[in-house]
Enzyme design. Structure first.
Site, PDB file in Angstrom:
ATOM      1  N   ASP A 161      27.823  42.623  11.735  1.00  0.00           N
ATOM      2  CA  ASP A 161      29.223  42.919  11.432  1.00  0.00           C
ATOM      3  C   ASP A 161      29.581  42.336  10.058  1.00  0.00           C
ATOM      4  O   ASP A 161      28.817  41.562   9.458  1.00  0.00           O
ATOM      5  CB  ASP A 161      30.152  42.398  12.541  1.00  0.00           C
ATOM      6  CG  ASP A 161      31.478  43.170  12.578  1.00  0.00           C
ATOM      7  OD1 ASP A 161      31.829  43.818  11.576  1.00  0.00           O
ATOM      8  OD2 ASP A 161      32.172  43.115  13.614  1.00  0.00           O
ATOM      9  N   GLU A 181      42.129  43.931  14.920  1.00  0.00           N
ATOM     10  CA  GLU A 181      41.279  42.752  15.136  1.00  0.00           C
ATOM     11  C   GLU A 181      42.104  41.512  15.484  1.00  0.00           C
ATOM     12  O   GLU A 181      43.093  41.595  16.211  1.00  0.00           O
ATOM     13  CB  GLU A 181      40.371  42.527  13.914  1.00  0.00           C
ATOM     14  CG  GLU A 181      39.463  43.736  13.648  1.00  0.00           C
ATOM     15  CD  GLU A 181      38.363  43.471  12.643  1.00  0.00           C
ATOM     16  OE1 GLU A 181      37.744  42.407  12.673  1.00  0.00           O
ATOM     17  OE2 GLU A 181      38.098  44.371  11.807  1.00  0.00           O
TER      18      GLU A 181
HETATM   19  C1  BGC Z   1      34.835  44.916  12.537  1.00  0.00           C
HETATM   20  C2  BGC Z   1      33.965  46.088  12.915  1.00  0.00           C
HETATM   21  C3  BGC Z   1      33.972  47.106  11.817  1.00  0.00           C
HETATM   22  C4  BGC Z   1      33.577  46.474  10.509  1.00  0.00           C
HETATM   23  C5  BGC Z   1      33.575  47.426   9.346  1.00  0.00           C
HETATM   24  C6  BGC Z   1      34.552  44.411  11.164  1.00  0.00           C
HETATM   25  O1  BGC Z   1      35.511  43.474  10.772  1.00  0.00           O
HETATM   26  O2  BGC Z   1      34.658  43.888  13.483  1.00  0.00           O
HETATM   27  O3  BGC Z   1      34.402  46.655  14.117  1.00  0.00           O
HETATM   28  O4  BGC Z   1      33.125  48.162  12.152  1.00  0.00           O
HETATM   29  O5  BGC Z   1      34.478  45.438  10.217  1.00  0.00           O
HETATM   30  O6  BGC Z   1      34.842  47.772   8.952  1.00  0.00           O
HETATM   31  C1  BGC Z   2      37.411  44.690   8.185  1.00  0.00           C
HETATM   32  C2  BGC Z   2      37.230  45.681   7.133  1.00  0.00           C
HETATM   33  C3  BGC Z   2      38.347  45.471   6.174  1.00  0.00           C
HETATM   34  C4  BGC Z   2      38.311  44.065   5.627  1.00  0.00           C
HETATM   35  C5  BGC Z   2      39.501  43.786   4.797  1.00  0.00           C
HETATM   36  C6  BGC Z   2      37.243  43.331   7.587  1.00  0.00           C
HETATM   37  O1  BGC Z   2      37.252  42.338   8.551  1.00  0.00           O
HETATM   38  O2  BGC Z   2      36.518  44.953   9.204  1.00  0.00           O
HETATM   39  O3  BGC Z   2      37.202  46.958   7.661  1.00  0.00           O
HETATM   40  O4  BGC Z   2      38.289  46.378   5.121  1.00  0.00           O
HETATM   41  O5  BGC Z   2      38.222  43.115   6.630  1.00  0.00           O
HETATM   42  O6  BGC Z   2      39.419  42.529   4.214  1.00  0.00           O
END
Ligand code: BGC
Ligand code: BGC
Length: 605
Positions: A303, A496
């Site tokens: 991740d 999230e």
């Molecule tokens: C998330 C994932 C996501 C990835 C890419 C992460 O922060 O936990 O679910 O696929 O970011 O955006």
């Molecule tokens: C998310 C990404 C997002 C980024 C922004 C990550 O945790 O998964 O999709 O673009 O944070 O800072």
């Protein structure tokens, strides 16, 4: 004799060396190989020609916004790019995305071995970063349809809308078993049981990947987040799942067993821990269980920046993750540092060449299965279908099947279309952003006019008779004299950990809106827009009917279809609905199970 042998040996050596040199200068590309070669043979041919730097590049995934120079795709042999939430081209239109994708891909095609990029995106409810794409209900709503045929159809539509931007990989389905609705990612999960993850996970994977991933509008699926992301203590995002192995296997593993059976090509490793050990370094669960015991043949992606959460220097963190079984790393920014540390891990023996070859083999196999070598660029035939009426119709069907009718006193619903006055109120009645939730256009989502769609207010206006007067006030004042009021309240967008909550009560503003309506003495229907059950004690007696519409996405007309009885409600809960915060976590099968509305509850007309 000895002399002859020696000269033979030298001669053979020269021949072998010159063959190798020829290989380096004139690399063999899968497209130039005979067709009767199997994918495995093509992969081996490629792998045998690759330098360590080329292999390291294949294992690297970079967010497009972190590319310091587009040439770096070529210089560092990058194997994968992603768009994180909201990581969009300046021209956020379908054509803008396709142009961007093609320009990146063209750099990968200029490398010595011309290995195409695989490009990932969170298309988790439609191709949701793209303006004008159709937005489906989030997974909690899709779960409540209990209709895997429809969910598969929706995933096929999403696959087409992703393929239309050139992109070939979605970080979906999320098959988290959300056991505590305090968790901000509850809506990304189909529900609280392994059963619903198995049914819907399989359906989505089949929809995205087609029968064998090779279809032109098929995209690679990614089951996430392995393992136990939805089981963390207190529902804390990226937290710790504290349970014994039997419980972990019984609740959190079945979804992956089904996903692997369906042929899922990639799996994302969770940020979370199991009994204090980060999943990204759990060799037992990643390699022994997933790859060896369950026979997962695809590749494992970490991740976003997850390696930084491990202990030690970046070099040590990389070794822990790769040795545990991660094949591709969502770096996502410092790709130069990642590649040089990975290479030095191999050079000093911290990571074996066998492990690297296994990772690269898995990645190349998927790229070949996907047909990327033959069709590396966007198939523009799909670009024009993004957000089409036909696609929106499928989403509307999902919306109406996802709605769960919780209360319907005196059969106030369905409403007649020819009432003379309908009053609408609430912050979520006329707000596309709120009805889409997080992971829409931006990572966290946003209130307001963020993309094309039909709000619930507009949908109601479109449905009632021409003689019906529809009035709207956000705060609920001015209802008197109406036949009925429809109050649309609930949550506003989050994603999230930003959505972790210790209190899921109806907000004071929403409560006040409902009071304002109620004080005018008009019968009231509440539509709840939320990513999870909310605590209804304050409002349950103020409303005549309540329906959970979850986060329905752009097609508000699916809500009107149910309100006015064109379709009967059929949705059934996939989360137990608690009476109060003290009951949470509350899960089907608990001892002393006493929810307000149980798992699989749902009224109809
Ligand atoms: C998330 C994932 C996501 C990835 C890419 C992460 O922060 O936990 O679910 O696929 O970011 O955006
Ligand atoms: C998310 C990404 C997002 C980024 C922004 C990550 O945790 O998964 O999709 O673009 O944070 O800072």
């Amino acid at each position: 004799m000895k002399k002859l042998f020696m000269s033979l040996l030298i001669a053979t050596g020269i021949i072998i060396l010159s063959c190798c040199n020829q290989k380096k200068d004139n690399p063999v590309h899968p497209n130039n190989q005979t067709d009767n070669q199997t994918i495995d043979q093509k992969v081996e041919t490629l792998l045998n020609q690759m330098t360590l730097a080329e292999k390291a590049g294949q294992m690297t995934q970079v967010d497009r916004s972190a590319l310091q120079n587009i040439q770096d795709i070529k210089t560092y042999f990058l194997g994968s790019l992603l768009s994180g939430g909201g990581s969009a081209p300046a021209d956020n239109s379908p054509a803008g995305w396709a142009d961007m994708y093609d320009s990146y891909q063209n750099y990968a095609l200029q490398t010595r071995l011309k290995i195409p990029l695989i490009y990932g995106i969170d298309a988790v409810h439609g191709n949701n970063n793209v303006k004008g794409a159709v937005i489906f209900p989030h997974n909690i709503g899709m779960g409540c349809t209990w209709d895997p045929v429809l969910v598969q159809k929706a995933a096929e539509v999403t696959a087409e809308e992703v393929a239309g931007t050139g992109i070939n990989w979605t970080f979906s389905p999320c098959i988290a078993v959300a056991r505590n609705i305090r968790w901000g990612r509850t809506y990304e999960s189909f529900g609280q049981t392994p059963e619903i993850q198995q049914i819907m996970g399989q359906a989505e994977i089949a929809g995205y990947q087609g029968t064998d991933l090779s279809g032109q509008s098929s995209i690679l699926a990614c089951a996430k987040h392995y393992l136990g992301d939805g089981g963390t203590y207190g529902g804390k995002d990226q937290g710790d799942t504290e349970c014994d192995e039997a419980t972990l296997r019984a609740i959190h593993l079945p979804g992956y067993i089904s996903a692997i059976k369906t042929g899922v090509g990639s799996i994302m490793v969770s940020f979370s821990s199991w009994n204090g050990v980060k999943m990204s370094e759990n060799k037992y669960l990643l390699t022994d269980v997933l790859k060896n015991e369950l026979g997962f043949k695809g590749f494992l992606v970490s991740d976003w920046g997850a390696l930084y959460q491990l202990s030690g220097s970046f070099k040590t963190q990389i070794a822990s993750a790769i040795n545990a079984g991660i094949d591709m790393v969502m770096v996502p920014t410092d790709y130069k540092g990642f590649i040089s540390s990975l290479i030095s891990d191999v050079n000093d023996g911290s990571i074996s060449m066998d492990r690297i070859n296994d990772a690269v083999r898995r990645i190349l196999t998927i790229k070949l299965k996907k047909g990327l070598f033959d069709h590396p660029l966007t198939n523009r035939a799909f670009t024009g279908k993004i957000g089409s009426a036909e696609h929106r119709e499928v989403a509307r069907e999902c919306v109406r099947e996802s709605i769960v009718l919780l209360k319907n006193s005196n059969n106030i619903l369905p409403l007649k279309k020819n009432l003379s006055k309908i009053f609408i109120a609430g912050k979520n009645a006329d707000d596309i952003g709120n009805q889409c939730g997080g992971w829409t256009i931006s990572w966290q989502g946003n209130s307001g006019d963020i993309t094309i769609g039909t709000t619930i207010l507009q949908a109601i206006k479109n449905t009632v008779s021409s003689s019906t007067q529809v009035t709207f006030s956000k705060d609920g004042t001015g209802a008197s004299g109406s036949n009925v009021a429809i109050v649309v309240i609930g949550e506003t967008p989050y994603a999230e950990g930003m959505g972790d909550r210790s209190d899921l009560s109806i907000s004071n503003d929403d409560y006040q809106t409902l009071l304002n309506v109620k004080n005018s003495g008009v019968p009231t229907v509440v539509i709840l827009i939320s990513g999870r059950p909310m605590i209804l004690d304050k409002i349950i007696n103020l409303s005549d009917a309540i329906m959970a519409a979850w986060l329905p996405g752009t097609e508000g007309e699916g809500v009107a279809d149910i309100i006015f009885g064109d379709y009967k409600p059929t949705g059934k809960l996939t989360q137990s609905w608690p009476k109060n915060m003290n009951q949470i976590p509350i899960n089907f099968g608990d001892s002393n199970y006493d929810p307000l509305f149980p798992y699989k509850y749902g009224l109809t007309y």
